[in-house]
Design a protein around this motif. Structure first.
Motif, PDB file in Angstrom:
ATOM      1  N   GLU A 169       0.847  -1.192   0.000  1.00  0.00           N
ATOM      2  CA  GLU A 169       0.000   0.000   0.000  1.00  0.00           C
ATOM      3  C   GLU A 169       0.886   1.247   0.000  1.00  0.00           C
ATOM      4  O   GLU A 169       1.979   1.251   0.562  1.00  0.00           O
ATOM      5  N   HIS A 170       0.374   2.314  -0.639  1.00  0.00           N
ATOM      6  CA  HIS A 170       1.165   3.539  -0.806  1.00  0.00           C
ATOM      7  C   HIS A 170       0.313   4.775  -0.516  1.00  0.00           C
ATOM      8  O   HIS A 170      -0.892   4.798  -0.764  1.00  0.00           O
ATOM      9  N   LEU A 171       0.997   5.806  -0.037  1.00  0.00           N
ATOM     10  CA  LEU A 171       0.411   7.148   0.041  1.00  0.00           C
ATOM     11  C   LEU A 171       1.226   8.043  -0.881  1.00  0.00           C
ATOM     12  O   LEU A 171       2.425   8.216  -0.680  1.00  0.00           O
ATOM     13  N   TRP A 216       6.360   8.727  -2.422  1.00  0.00           N
ATOM     14  CA  TRP A 216       5.469   7.614  -2.117  1.00  0.00           C
ATOM     15  C   TRP A 216       5.867   7.058  -0.754  1.00  0.00           C
ATOM     16  O   TRP A 216       7.039   6.746  -0.516  1.00  0.00           O
ATOM     17  N   ILE A 217       4.897   6.956   0.132  1.00  0.00           N
ATOM     18  CA  ILE A 217       5.143   6.413   1.471  1.00  0.00           C
ATOM     19  C   ILE A 217       4.615   4.988   1.522  1.00  0.00           C
ATOM     20  O   ILE A 217       3.417   4.754   1.294  1.00  0.00           O
ATOM     21  N   PRO A 218       5.468   4.011   1.816  1.00  0.00           N
ATOM     22  CA  PRO A 218       4.990   2.625   1.927  1.00  0.00           C
ATOM     23  C   PRO A 218       4.256   2.427   3.249  1.00  0.00           C
ATOM     24  O   PRO A 218       4.703   2.889   4.302  1.00  0.00           O
ATOM     25  N   LEU A 219       3.110   1.764   3.192  1.00  0.00           N
ATOM     26  CA  LEU A 219       2.281   1.579   4.381  1.00  0.00           C
ATOM     27  C   LEU A 219       1.991   0.109   4.609  1.00  0.00           C
ATOM     28  O   LEU A 219       1.879  -0.673   3.657  1.00  0.00           O
ATOM     29  N   GLN A 220       1.841  -0.239   5.850  1.00  0.00           N
ATOM     30  CA  GLN A 220       1.397  -1.578   6.181  1.00  0.00           C
ATOM     31  C   GLN A 220      -0.077  -1.717   5.827  1.00  0.00           C
ATOM     32  O   GLN A 220      -0.814  -0.734   5.738  1.00  0.00           O
ATOM     33  N   ALA A 221      -0.519  -2.935   5.611  1.00  0.00           N
ATOM     34  CA  ALA A 221      -1.896  -3.188   5.188  1.00  0.00           C
ATOM     35  C   ALA A 221      -2.899  -2.546   6.153  1.00  0.00           C
ATOM     36  O   ALA A 221      -2.742  -2.618   7.376  1.00  0.00           O
ATOM     37  N   VAL A 271      -4.853   6.493  -0.116  1.00  0.00           N
ATOM     38  CA  VAL A 271      -4.014   5.293  -0.039  1.00  0.00           C
ATOM     39  C   VAL A 271      -4.407   4.338  -1.169  1.00  0.00           C
ATOM     40  O   VAL A 271      -5.590   4.085  -1.410  1.00  0.00           O
ATOM     41  N   GLY A 272      -3.397   3.832  -1.885  1.00  0.00           N
ATOM     42  CA  GLY A 272      -3.632   2.890  -2.980  1.00  0.00           C
ATOM     43  C   GLY A 272      -2.845   1.616  -2.769  1.00  0.00           C
ATOM     44  O   GLY A 272      -1.863   1.594  -2.013  1.00  0.00           O
ATOM     45  N   THR A 273      -3.254   0.547  -3.457  1.00  0.00           N
ATOM     46  CA  THR A 273      -2.627  -0.759  -3.285  1.00  0.00           C
ATOM     47  C   THR A 273      -2.033  -1.245  -4.596  1.00  0.00           C
ATOM     48  O   THR A 273      -2.671  -1.137  -5.652  1.00  0.00           O
ATOM     49  N   GLY A 274      -0.827  -1.791  -4.529  1.00  0.00           N
ATOM     50  CA  GLY A 274      -0.187  -2.363  -5.697  1.00  0.00           C
ATOM     51  C   GLY A 274       0.202  -1.323  -6.731  1.00  0.00           C
ATOM     52  O   GLY A 274       0.228  -0.124  -6.460  1.00  0.00           O
ATOM     53  N   ILE A 275       0.520  -1.800  -7.929  1.00  0.00           N
ATOM     54  CA  ILE A 275       0.970  -0.887  -8.986  1.00  0.00           C
ATOM     55  C   ILE A 275      -0.138   0.085  -9.370  1.00  0.00           C
ATOM     56  O   ILE A 275       0.108   1.286  -9.565  1.00  0.00           O
ATOM     57  N   ALA A 276      -1.367  -0.420  -9.473  1.00  0.00           N
ATOM     58  CA  ALA A 276      -2.486   0.458  -9.829  1.00  0.00           C
ATOM     59  C   ALA A 276      -2.663   1.546  -8.777  1.00  0.00           C
ATOM     60  O   ALA A 276      -2.901   2.723  -9.096  1.00  0.00           O
ATOM     61  N   GLY A 277      -2.526   1.163  -7.506  1.00  0.00           N
ATOM     62  CA  GLY A 277      -2.655   2.138  -6.431  1.00  0.00           C
ATOM     63  C   GLY A 277      -1.498   3.112  -6.387  1.00  0.00           C
ATOM     64  O   GLY A 277      -1.659   4.279  -6.025  1.00  0.00           O
ATOM     65  N   PHE A 278      -0.302   2.635  -6.785  1.00  0.00           N
ATOM     66  CA  PHE A 278       0.881   3.497  -6.882  1.00  0.00           C
ATOM     67  C   PHE A 278       0.612   4.628  -7.873  1.00  0.00           C
ATOM     68  O   PHE A 278       0.922   5.794  -7.615  1.00  0.00           O
ATOM     69  N   ARG A 279       0.019   4.265  -9.012  1.00  0.00           N
ATOM     70  CA  ARG A 279      -0.306   5.274 -10.019  1.00  0.00           C
ATOM     71  C   ARG A 279      -1.450   6.176  -9.555  1.00  0.00           C
ATOM     72  O   ARG A 279      -1.391   7.402  -9.703  1.00  0.00           O
ATOM     73  N   ALA A 280      -2.493   5.564  -9.005  1.00  0.00           N
ATOM     74  CA  ALA A 280      -3.695   6.336  -8.661  1.00  0.00           C
ATOM     75  C   ALA A 280      -3.432   7.357  -7.564  1.00  0.00           C
ATOM     76  O   ALA A 280      -3.851   8.509  -7.654  1.00  0.00           O
ATOM     77  N   THR A 281      -2.726   6.957  -6.513  1.00  0.00           N
ATOM     78  CA  THR A 281      -2.475   7.908  -5.419  1.00  0.00           C
ATOM     79  C   THR A 281      -1.592   9.048  -5.888  1.00  0.00           C
ATOM     80  O   THR A 281      -1.721  10.183  -5.421  1.00  0.00           O
TER      81      THR A 281
END
Length: 428
Positions: free
Chosen positions: A203-205, A254-259, A286-296
């Protein structure tokens, strides 16, 4: 030889006329600078850029025009003039974004021509004597050529210095990988993670971090990179964050986050506050995976656009998830449409005035609280009667009940809250 034929007299009167034109230009400086900015951006495609670059283009144009008329008014020797710092900073930003120096030089040539056309028109309107008008124009042409020659040489030198520094410090492979990833290109995830030094399967912010233009220094990027690490630590990240500089005072993070880690915006604001008031941030969801990396990241960019447009009332942090920011981000892409919406939906409530702004704020909360005077009073810490007075006054200024076009009304209020003067009506 009569006085009209006397060269010294003509020169004296021409110099006085030049000083008059320069003095009068101050009242029209903003208009002239904005017209030049618009023409340069329209004529030179490389200069269109994002809103930040357009704002810097305006600052460069305005400072150059102001400096030129200052030296012509007071007879300052051109060889003592240094390029205005906004012009130098704009040249540096072009270098950082790999925009050709040819575009920069063309802007100076085009600006030179348009400025002379403008003063020619001004002279024609105020000086009936052709000999004096011709002599004054010659003085202005000579001064303009000397100024452009000197200043353009200085800004191009700064451009080249910055370009060399920027290219030396940039990680080409890393940048190319990130660009491809954000563009949606297919790639091996493990390879991309290795190049970026960042795990994508988590997960990413997304963040956009920038420093106040007036506080820019060579240490700004290092400071923003450290701030990204501090934010990651604050939210318990188990792996390293990713920070990618974009120019001297702006970077993506991008900030890596725990689930299932939530983002406490108050905690984030506290970390930013400790970094100094000149540092600003925009965040995505907060987004998850590659798609979430792009979306956030996309969301953080849109929130940043909102913050830059509404800079006068922007807070230190602009979250995409805050009430009204999504709507403001959608409207920020077409400010003309946003201004039309605000004017149509709000009427007199669209005035750029502190008192009217308080009415809009109270009305916004009132709508969010299902039109409850009691709940609104508790939310804004005012007496119920004060809330009722403000709501009634807001409806009066709007000119029709709040039940009409409720959705568009709330969109217009969100635009006012986040985009500010860019969409408001200035008081006469």
């Amino acid at each position: 030889m009569d006085s009209w034929a006397d060269r010294d007299e003509i020169a004296r009167r021409a110099a006085a006329r030049v000083a008059d034109i320069a003095a009068a230009s101050s009242a029209q400086l903003d208009e002239v600078a904005r017209l030049l900015q618009a023409e340069l951006a329209e004529s030179i495609s490389e200069l269109r850029g994002d809103q930040l670059m357009l704002d810097l283009l305006y600052a460069s144009v305005e400072s150059n025009v102001k400096t030129f008329f200052h030296i012509t008014r007071y007879g300052v020797p051109v060889d003592t003039v240094e390029a205005p710092w906004p012009a130098v900073e704009y040249a540096r930003r072009l270098a950082q974004r790999e925009i050709s120096s040819n575009a920069l030089l063309r802007a100076y040539r085009l600006g030179h021509r348009r400025a002379l056309e403008w003063v020619t028109g001004e002279l024609a309107g105020v000086e009936p004597d052709g000999r004096i008008s011709f002599a004054a124009l010659q003085m202005l042409q000579d001064a303009a050529f000397a100024y452009i020659d000197r200043v353009s040489e200085q800004v191009v030198a700064e451009y080249e210095t910055e370009r060399e520094r920027w290219l030396a410090n940039r990680n080409t492979i890393r940048t190319a990988t990130l660009s491809a990833l954000l563009a949606g290109d297919e790639m091996d995830v493990a390879t991309a993670e290795h190049v970026l030094g960042y795990r994508l399967r988590q997960e990413h912010l997304g963040l956009v971090l920038w420093a106040d233009e007036r506080m820019t220094s060579t240490g700004s990027l290092e400071r923003l990179g450290q701030l990204t690490s501090f934010i990651a630590q604050e939210f318990g990240s188990e792996s390293s964050p990713l920070f990618v500089p974009q120019d001297r005072s702006l970077g993506w993070g991008w900030i890596p986050l725990q689930a299932d880690t939530g983002i406490d915006l108050d905690r984030l604001a506290r970390v930013l506050g400790e970094a100094g008031s000149e540092v600003k941030a925009a965040t995505g969801a907060v987004g998850t995976g590659i798609a979430g990396f792009r979306a956030t990241h996309r969301q953080a960019l849109r929130a940043h656009q909102v913050a830059v447009i509404g800079a006068e009332q922007a807070q230190q942090i602009t979250p995409f998830t805050a009430p009204g920011v999504r709507a403001a981000a959608a409207l920020a892409g077409d400010l003309a449409l946003a201004r039309d919406l605000v004017s149509t939906m709000l009427g007199g409530l669209a005035q750029d005035d502190e008192g009217v702004a308080r009415l809009r704020e109270t009305l916004t909360v009132f709508l969010q609280q299902n039109q409850s005077f009691v709940a609104t009073a508790e939310k804004v810490h005012l007496h119920k009667n004060t809330v009722k007075y403000r709501v009634d006054k807001a409806v009066q200024l709007r000119g029709r009940p709040i039940e009409e076009d409720r959705l568009d009304l709330e969109l217009a209020l969100a635009a006012c809250r986040w985009l500010g003067p860019a969409v408001l009506t200035r008081s006469p």
